[in-house]
Design an enzyme around this catalytic site. Structure first.
Site, PDB file in Angstrom:
ATOM      1  N   SER A 115       0.835  -1.195   0.000  1.00 35.67           N
ATOM      2  CA  SER A 115       0.000   0.000   0.000  1.00 35.67           C
ATOM      3  C   SER A 115       0.872   1.249   0.000  1.00 35.67           C
ATOM      4  O   SER A 115       1.740   1.408  -0.869  1.00 35.67           O
ATOM      5  CB  SER A 115      -0.957  -0.048   1.203  1.00 35.67           C
ATOM      6  OG  SER A 115      -1.930   0.955   1.122  1.00 35.67           O
TER       7      SER A 115
ATOM      8  N   ASP B 188      -8.452  -4.948  -6.321  1.00 35.01           N
ATOM      9  CA  ASP B 188      -7.982  -4.028  -5.283  1.00 35.01           C
ATOM     10  C   ASP B 188      -8.265  -2.591  -5.715  1.00 35.01           C
ATOM     11  O   ASP B 188      -7.864  -2.153  -6.797  1.00 35.01           O
ATOM     12  CB  ASP B 188      -6.489  -4.244  -5.049  1.00 35.01           C
ATOM     13  CG  ASP B 188      -6.001  -3.523  -3.802  1.00 35.01           C
ATOM     14  OD1 ASP B 188      -6.768  -2.706  -3.236  1.00 35.01           O
ATOM     15  OD2 ASP B 188      -4.849  -3.757  -3.397  1.00 35.01           O
TER      16      ASP B 188
ATOM     17  N   HIS C 299      -7.558  -5.765  -0.382  1.00 34.92           N
ATOM     18  CA  HIS C 299      -6.377  -4.935  -0.120  1.00 34.92           C
ATOM     19  C   HIS C 299      -5.575  -5.408   1.088  1.00 34.92           C
ATOM     20  O   HIS C 299      -4.460  -4.947   1.294  1.00 34.92           O
ATOM     21  CB  HIS C 299      -6.806  -3.476   0.085  1.00 34.92           C
ATOM     22  CG  HIS C 299      -5.658  -2.524   0.202  1.00 34.92           C
ATOM     23  ND1 HIS C 299      -4.757  -2.301  -0.827  1.00 34.92           N
ATOM     24  CD2 HIS C 299      -5.242  -1.733   1.237  1.00 34.92           C
ATOM     25  CE1 HIS C 299      -3.854  -1.419  -0.439  1.00 34.92           C
ATOM     26  NE2 HIS C 299      -4.107  -1.073   0.811  1.00 34.92           N
TER      27      HIS C 299
END
Length: 629
Positions: A321, A382, A498
């Site tokens: 991320s 995602d 995610h």
């Protein structure tokens, strides 16, 4: 490894000619414009033509069949490297719980240090240098310690959000009042109908959005946030580093969004120049400011590793991320500032990271780094990698430009209708259907694919490849994901697709699946090599041993059950037309062995190995038996 303490000089670029306002979606026109870039003098493409090549707005519809030409299965060796990195990124969310012995035993990596250790050391120095530290601790209740969490009461959060929403509602209403006609719809008579944004839900949604609040914030406020992001004590992401002694590689693993500071970095998404304005590359401001602070934290560890290993030193950055975006920027900053040579930088591997650069591929070319220096692994649905790289509607782009002047000259928004363009190499992860619904463009079932163009190299193929990337990033569009009520919550699709654990589990499953396929293929190849040897040995043995009388010989063929004479199980034994008892006994013996191999395939390899280990003894015994008979 240090290049005389001098940074790489910025490339000489032609003067900017302005951003063309054309938004044509014609593929042939874009290819013609891309072809003209080959005639430029700066590394094949100038900054403007290269930017146009990267940000050309081309919309191409793809099906699973047409998209498959861009996909190539990841090799088992490469998949194992990706799986290892995904495990390390998952550990980054538990930096304080990392056991060095377990890290060494599981991954063969020696733990060096972490952000928690650095913060503790900094706090210790502050306490030691402060004359009145004890008095301050007694009056203030002690200094904050590592890992302490500060919570905001719901009432305070609500009041802040309400104040922001009220202010932005008034500001947005006033500016939209002057822009109604631009967003009006055309009725059946061909006349434009002005949309009443003052009373619409869209205006309320945009006005009350915390994203809009950050965009419209004053410059002084954003400068204060940017300065705070560079602080050691307010670093948005934790990190740790570990060494692979065998390859002289130091791994820097960076955590994703999990703190208030990390969301401050995410929301400050206005574009700003990356490093030097002469580069012509734009970057997500909030993440860039956080990367500056992280760069200063990691630099001592980088220099120490370069000093210990010299030319053999290698640096590897990875993260999930926001951590992956920070890893990308820190790696590029080390190269631009001349700290390391390009040979010392291993490819950056990110997991579910957002796109944060406009002109990223152009920058890689200028730095002499290959395109796959940035490798972005993304789960099929995602939402985070799609956030800044999806198509932004015209009215949203107009609002951003009205609220913040930095978006008005943003080339990606003007030409490509997105905030930041994809860069580097995509690695697409499709989970099994029992985990999540399949992506419409990816092959069904669990799989890990690298995205490449079969004719990679010329400008037209790059434009086509960019269009394919855009097609993937917009299917599904983030608005489509957000419109699903089941996408929210701890069990929703947003969290599921995610979560770093989802990446780790899916990649590990893909590695196991590929390992099974590889073992099965090797087993088939070994059988293809063994059967000719068996048939050759036995045929030669029966020819030499005779067969118990008779004249002209007649070949006797034995088949592995379920095969044909053309298959690898066919065994032709030369003997007489009237074989003797010894030959019949040998035939029955061999047929039993073959039948057992077929019925017990897994045990068949053991039988074959045993057969080869004693084949000389058997041949001698058969020869003596035939000679005696």
């Amino acid at each position: 490894m240090v290049e005389d303490d001098t940074a790489i000089p910025p490339p000489s670029l032609p003067p900017r000619q302005g951003i063309p306002e054309s938004e044509s979606g014609n593929l042939e026109e874009e290819r013609a414009g891309a072809q003209s870039c080959l005639e430029c003098e700066v590394d094949g493409c100038s900054i403007e033509s290269s930017s146009m090549l990267e940000v050309s707005h081309v919309q191409v519809s793809h099906t699973r069949e047409s998209f498959s030409k861009f996909l190539q299965p990841v090799s088992l060796r490469e998949a194992r490297v990706i799986a290892r990195m995904s495990h390390l990124c998952n550990l980054a969310y538990r930096v304080g719980d990392i056991e060095p012995s377990n890290l060494l035993h599981t991954h063969g990596l020696e733990f060096i240090t972490s952000s928690l250790v650095k913060k503790e050391q900094a706090l210790s120095k502050e306490r030691a240098s402060s004359v009145s530290s004890n008095e301050n601790e007694e009056s203030d209740g002690g200094s904050p310690r590592i890992g302490q969490r500060f919570s905001i009461s719901p009432a305070s959060a609500y009041s802040v959000a309400s104040a922001v929403a009220s202010y932005l509602h008034s500001q947005t209403t006033s500016l939209l009042r002057h822009r109604k006609k631009r967003f009006g719809a055309v009725n059946g008579d061909g006349q434009e109908e002005a949309a009443d944004y003052e009373s619409s839900e869209m205006a309320t949604l945009i006005a009350s959005s915390p994203v809009t609040a950050v965009v419209a914030a004053k410059e002084g406020t954003k400068d204060a946030v940017a300065k705070d992001l560079q602080s050691l004590h307010n670093c948005p992401c934790e990190w740790y580093c570990c060494d692979d002694r065998k390859s002289s590689t130091r791994h820097f693993v960076i955590q994703g969004s999990e703190s208030l500071a990390s969301w401050q970095a995410n929301l400050l998404f206005e574009p700003t120049h990356f490093e030097d304005s002469s580069l012509g590359v734009f970057v997500h401001r909030g993440i860039y400011e956080a990367a500056k602070g992280l760069y200063e934290q990691l630099l001592p560890c980088v220099l120490e590793h370069l000093r210990l290993h010299g030319d053999q030193a290698r640096l590897c950055f990875t993260g999930h991320s926001l951590g992956g975006s920070l890893a990308t920027l820190v790696s590029l900053m080390l190269r631009i500032r001349g700290v390391v040579q390009r040979e010392a930088l291993l490819p950056v591997l990110t997991f579910g990271s957002p796109c944060i650069l406009c002109g990223g591929d152009y920058l890689l070319d200028k730095l002499g780094l290959p395109k796959d220096h940035i490798r972005s692994v993304m789960l099929h649905r995602d939402i985070v990698p799609r956030t800044f790289a999806c198509n932004y509607p015209d009215h949203v782009a107009e609002i951003l430009k009205r609220l913040n002047g930095n978006f008005r000259d943003h080339p990606c928004l003007n030409n490509q209708k997105l905030l930041y363009a994809p860069m580097g190499q995509f690695i697409l992860l499709q989970p099994s259907e029992d985990v999540a619904p399949p992506h419409p463009l990816l092959p069904p079932g669990l799989g890990l694919y690298v995205m490449r163009h079969p004719g990679e190299g010329n400008c037209s193929s790059k434009v086509e490849f960019r269009a394919a990337q855009r097609a993937f990033l917009n299917s599904p569009h983030p608005l489509e994901i957000l419109s699903d009520p089941g996408a929210y919550g701890s069990d929703g699709a947003i969290c599921r697709d995610h979560d770093p654990r989802s990446y780790m589990k899916c990649i590990t499953g893909a590695v196991r699946q590929e390992a099974k396929r590889s073992r099965r293929l090797k087993r088939q190849q070994r059988r293809g090599l063994w059967w000719p040897l068996i048939t050759a040995e036995l045929s030669s043995m029966f020819r030499d041993g005779g067969g118990g009388g008779g004249g002209g010989g007649q070949d006797r063929t034995f088949l592995v059950p379920g095969t044909t004479t053309a298959g690898r199980g066919a065994v032709v034994l030369s003997g007489s037309s009237a074989p003797g008892p010894s030959v019949v006994a040998a035939e029955r013996f061999y047929a039993g062995v073959v039948r057992g191999i077929h019925e017990h395939r897994r045990q068949g390899q053991v039988v074959l190995l045993f057969f080869f280990s004693v084949k000389l003894a058997l041949m001698q015994g058969f020869a003596a038996f035939f000679a005696w008979g």
